[in-house]
Write an enzyme that holds these catalytic residues in place. Structure first.
Site, PDB file in Angstrom:
ATOM      1  CB  CYS A 211      -1.676   0.484   8.076  1.00  0.00           C
ATOM      2  SG  CYS A 211      -0.339   1.658   8.293  1.00  0.00           S
TER       3      CYS A 211
ATOM      4  CD  GLU B  82      -6.492  -2.916   8.075  1.00  0.00           C
ATOM      5  OE1 GLU B  82      -6.130  -4.100   8.191  1.00  0.00           O
ATOM      6  OE2 GLU B  82      -5.695  -1.991   7.889  1.00  0.00           O
TER       7      GLU B  82
ATOM      8  N   GLY C 213       2.443  -5.741   7.313  1.00  0.00           N
ATOM      9  CA  GLY C 213       1.377  -6.354   6.518  1.00  0.00           C
ATOM     10  C   GLY C 213       0.185  -6.662   7.396  1.00  0.00           C
ATOM     11  CB  SER C 214      -2.757  -8.740   6.755  1.00  0.00           C
ATOM     12  OG  SER C 214      -2.119  -9.961   6.423  1.00  0.00           O
TER      13      SER C 214
ATOM     14  CD  GLU D  54       5.557  -1.148  12.756  1.00  0.00           C
ATOM     15  OE1 GLU D  54       4.448  -0.583  12.771  1.00  0.00           O
ATOM     16  OE2 GLU D  54       6.462  -0.882  13.563  1.00  0.00           O
TER      17      GLU D  54
ATOM     18  CG  ASN E 188      -0.450  -0.112   2.493  1.00  0.00           C
ATOM     19  OD1 ASN E 188       0.574  -0.770   2.692  1.00  0.00           O
ATOM     20  ND2 ASN E 188      -1.066   0.528   3.447  1.00  0.00           N
TER      21      ASN E 188
HETATM   22  P1  NAD Z   1      -0.201  -9.011   3.465  1.00  0.00           P
HETATM   23  O1  NAD Z   1      -0.045  -9.440   4.880  1.00  0.00           O
HETATM   24  O2  NAD Z   1      -1.130  -9.765   2.600  1.00  0.00           O
HETATM   25  O3  NAD Z   1       1.214  -9.045   2.710  1.00  0.00           O
HETATM   26  C1  NAD Z   1       2.366  -8.425   3.245  1.00  0.00           C
HETATM   27  C2  NAD Z   1       3.602  -9.155   2.735  1.00  0.00           C
HETATM   28  O4  NAD Z   1       3.560 -10.499   3.209  1.00  0.00           O
HETATM   29  C3  NAD Z   1       3.725  -9.212   1.219  1.00  0.00           C
HETATM   30  O5  NAD Z   1       5.074  -9.002   0.870  1.00  0.00           O
HETATM   31  C4  NAD Z   1       3.281 -10.629   0.896  1.00  0.00           C
HETATM   32  O6  NAD Z   1       3.911 -11.155  -0.250  1.00  0.00           O
HETATM   33  C5  NAD Z   1       3.701 -11.400   2.113  1.00  0.00           C
HETATM   34  N1  NAD Z   1       2.837 -12.561   2.374  1.00  0.00           N
HETATM   35  C6  NAD Z   1       1.515 -12.683   2.056  1.00  0.00           C
HETATM   36  N2  NAD Z   1       1.049 -13.886   2.455  1.00  0.00           N
HETATM   37  C7  NAD Z   1       2.092 -14.528   3.036  1.00  0.00           C
HETATM   38  C8  NAD Z   1       2.240 -15.807   3.642  1.00  0.00           C
HETATM   39  N3  NAD Z   1       1.216 -16.669   3.717  1.00  0.00           N
HETATM   40  N4  NAD Z   1       3.449 -16.136   4.139  1.00  0.00           N
HETATM   41  C9  NAD Z   1       4.477 -15.272   4.062  1.00  0.00           C
HETATM   42  N5  NAD Z   1       4.409 -14.051   3.493  1.00  0.00           N
HETATM   43  C10 NAD Z   1       3.226 -13.680   2.987  1.00  0.00           C
HETATM   44  O7  NAD Z   1      -0.570  -7.471   3.537  1.00  0.00           O
HETATM   45  P2  NAD Z   1      -0.906  -6.490   2.341  1.00  0.00           P
HETATM   46  O8  NAD Z   1      -2.245  -6.845   1.776  1.00  0.00           O
HETATM   47  O9  NAD Z   1       0.238  -6.370   1.433  1.00  0.00           O
HETATM   48  O10 NAD Z   1      -1.031  -5.102   3.160  1.00  0.00           O
HETATM   49  C11 NAD Z   1      -2.198  -4.710   3.803  1.00  0.00           C
HETATM   50  C12 NAD Z   1      -2.160  -4.961   5.286  1.00  0.00           C
HETATM   51  O11 NAD Z   1      -0.976  -4.434   5.838  1.00  0.00           O
HETATM   52  C13 NAD Z   1      -3.279  -4.268   6.018  1.00  0.00           C
HETATM   53  O12 NAD Z   1      -3.787  -5.115   7.008  1.00  0.00           O
HETATM   54  C14 NAD Z   1      -2.603  -3.056   6.637  1.00  0.00           C
HETATM   55  O13 NAD Z   1      -3.247  -2.550   7.780  1.00  0.00           O
HETATM   56  C15 NAD Z   1      -1.275  -3.594   6.960  1.00  0.00           C
HETATM   57  N6  NAD Z   1      -0.300  -2.524   7.026  1.00  0.00           N
HETATM   58  C16 NAD Z   1       0.266  -2.214   8.200  1.00  0.00           C
HETATM   59  C17 NAD Z   1       1.155  -1.156   8.276  1.00  0.00           C
HETATM   60  C18 NAD Z   1       1.820  -0.753   9.548  1.00  0.00           C
HETATM   61  O14 NAD Z   1       2.742   0.043   9.488  1.00  0.00           O
HETATM   62  N7  NAD Z   1       1.410  -1.241  10.694  1.00  0.00           N
HETATM   63  C19 NAD Z   1       1.477  -0.453   7.118  1.00  0.00           C
HETATM   64  C20 NAD Z   1       0.874  -0.823   5.931  1.00  0.00           C
HETATM   65  C21 NAD Z   1      -0.013  -1.867   5.873  1.00  0.00           C
END
Ligand code: NAD
Length: 456
Positions: free
Chosen positions: A244, A334, A188-189, A210, A115
């Site tokens: 996020c 979310e 990530g999530s 995070e 994002n």
């Molecule tokens: P995501 O968790 O789907 O993916 C994040 C990363 O993890 C990507 O590089 C992806 O390739 C990898 N990934 C996905 N599935 C995986 C698995 N099963 N095993 C290992 N790695 C895996 O998140 P997203 O959709 O890219 O981002 C959105 C989420 O991130 C939202 O929930 C948002 O709130 C959160 N976010 C948090 C912050 C923060 O600073 N706290 C910042 C931005 C986004």
């Protein structure tokens, strides 16, 4: 041995050679990263635009500029941060010198989301390099243009035994997570955060997580509504709500709801005009999966603004939905898109009780002119960090550490906190040979009374 394993071996050898530890070397790398950003600003801006039509102004303001600001801050303060921290001794160890060394962990794995594909990849890298680590970066597969550009540029500016970018999705992540890194920094999530932590637990690798959550935005009857509406609309619809720390939902006092909605409509209109689809300043949803996840949420409650969609371009208009209940589907996860649900509260205690029923959010915003209202939320709700009378802005101050709590994550970064996250604190006590107080040595007979006078 896979390519990644070979690369990790090279990074470990590089780290163990001590090359990354000198402060001048670290500064050189930070300057190189800044040079990369400055020399390739246009290419990176174009790449993010191709990925989800992010406006260049936002790419500079929320990604490239933010990283340059962090690099400048680290360059200015690194000499201070790396100094051993002197601490007092304790009575039982008198005389001794005591200090804490800031030691890089070694090889860091940084996994980032889509994002804010530049910022969320490079801000952790600033911390990793400032602290003297090497870094493996796994950016998101959902922003192929930006991840590809980052991969190409990193290879041009950095040796791969210092910084390596590995593109790919879950498979690549999983392969990397099976390797022996010294630190993992994941953004990530919450769902994937649990997977990361499980993998890290198997090797006891320290992690920063995070993650996400539903960020409440409360507006009470004393808030200045026109300014509040502008700040809320900006924070919600920048990046098309895919932030996020975007206000996930509004929780407002019923007496000002209608007026606030009026100002929100005006604010959205002044941001994106009559037809936001035509605006150059409004992003798209990242992909079809997220588009399909979001569009049914528009059906919740009563539509008061927006609602238009275009599946061919992943467009969802800035949308506001009113008369939402806590049980509606839009309140279960979310939102992470440009849909703003509105709920009301009758008194502050009810608002807090409802917020507390959900997992602890990454951020919280309160719009009020009452110090007591502000204090009530700050004292009674646990959340990562937040702002009073603004949204998202707290991220832009590197003097404020940034991180979640509970299911929105743990650990923090930005500014000095980034350096601290990627540094192990190695505590040292140094004694001389001149004094050797005998009380600790056996035989203990007759010594207990002395011991007890120390710990009274
Ligand atoms: P995501 O968790 O789907 O993916 C994040 C990363 O993890 C990507 O590089 C992806 O390739 C990898 N990934 C996905 N599935 C995986 C698995 N099963 N095993 C290992 N790695 C895996 O998140 P997203 O959709 O890219 O981002 C959105 C989420 O991130 C939202 O929930 C948002 O709130 C959160 N976010 C948090 C912050 C923060 O600073 N706290 C910042 C931005 C986004």
């Amino acid at each position: 041995m896979s390519d990644y394993a070979e690369l990790l071996k090279q990074q470990k050898e590089n780290f163990l050679s001590g090359a990354t530890k000198s402060v001048s070397y670290r500064k050189e790398q930070l300057k190189k990263l800044k040079q990369l950003l400055k020399e390739n600003e246009e290419a990176l801006t174009d790449a993010v635009h191709m990925d989800f039509k992010k406006p260049p102004f936002e790419t500079f303001g929320t990604e490239i500029g933010l990283v340059i600001g962090e690099i400048n801050y680290a360059l200015k303060n690194l000499d201070e941060w790396v100094k051993p921290e002197k601490v007092p001794t304790s009575i039982v160890n008198f005389p001794s010198d005591n200090y804490i060394l800031k030691e890089p962990y070694g090889t860091a794995l940084i996994i980032s989301p889509w994002n804010y594909p530049i910022q969320l990849t490079l801000l952790p890298l600033v911390g990793a390099l400032a602290a003297g680590n090497t870094a493996f970066i796994k950016p998101s597969e959902l922003t192929p243009h930006t991840s590809g550009a980052l991969s190409d540029l990193m290879a041009l500016y950095f040796p791969q035994d210092l910084v390596t970018v590995t593109e790919g999705g879950v498979e690549t992540s999983s392969e990397l997570l099976a390797m022996d890194f010294d630190y993992i920094f994941f953004t990530g999530s919450t769902r994937v955060g649990k997977i990361i932590m499980q993998s890290a637990a198997a090797r006891l690798i320290p992690v920063t997580l995070e993650l996400g959550g539903k960020t409440p935005c409360i507006v009470d009857e004393t808030a200045e509504l026109e300014i509040s509406a502008k700040r809320i609309a900006w924070g919600k619809f920048v990046n098309a709500g895919q932030t996020c720390v975007a206000p996930d939902y509004l929780l407002v006092h019923p007496s000002i709801k209608e007026e606030l909605v009026g100002y929100l409509k005006t604010a959205v209109h002044s941001l994106y005009g009559d037809d936001p689809e035509q605006s150059e300043d409004y992003s798209r949803i990242i992909d079809q999966n997220h588009f399909q996840r979001l569009t049914p949420l528009i059906e919740n409650g009563d539509l008061v603004l927006g609602g238009q969609t275009n599946a061919a371009t992943n467009y969802i208009a800035p949308t506001i939905i009113d008369n939402i209940t806590w049980d509606d589907p839009v309140m279960q996860d979310e939102v992470f898109g440009p849909i703003l649900p509105i709920l009301t509260y009758s008194d502050l205690q009810e608002a807090v009780t409802q917020i507390r029923k959900a997992p602890r959010p990454l951020a919280l915003y309160v719009f009020t002119s009452e110090d007591d209202t502000e204090k009530f939320f700050l004292e009674n709700v646990s959340f990562g960090g937040g702002a009073i009378n603004d949204t998202i802005a707290h991220l832009g101050n590197h003097h404020l550490s940034f991180g979640g709590v509970g299911t929105s994550g743990f650990g923090s970064y930005h500014g000095k906190a980034s350096f601290d996250s990627f540094s192990h604190q190695k505590s040292i006590m140094k004694k001389n040979f001149l004094v050797d107080i005998p009380i600790r040595y056996a035989p203990y007979e007759g010594k207990m009374k002395w011991l007890k006078t120390i710990f009274r």
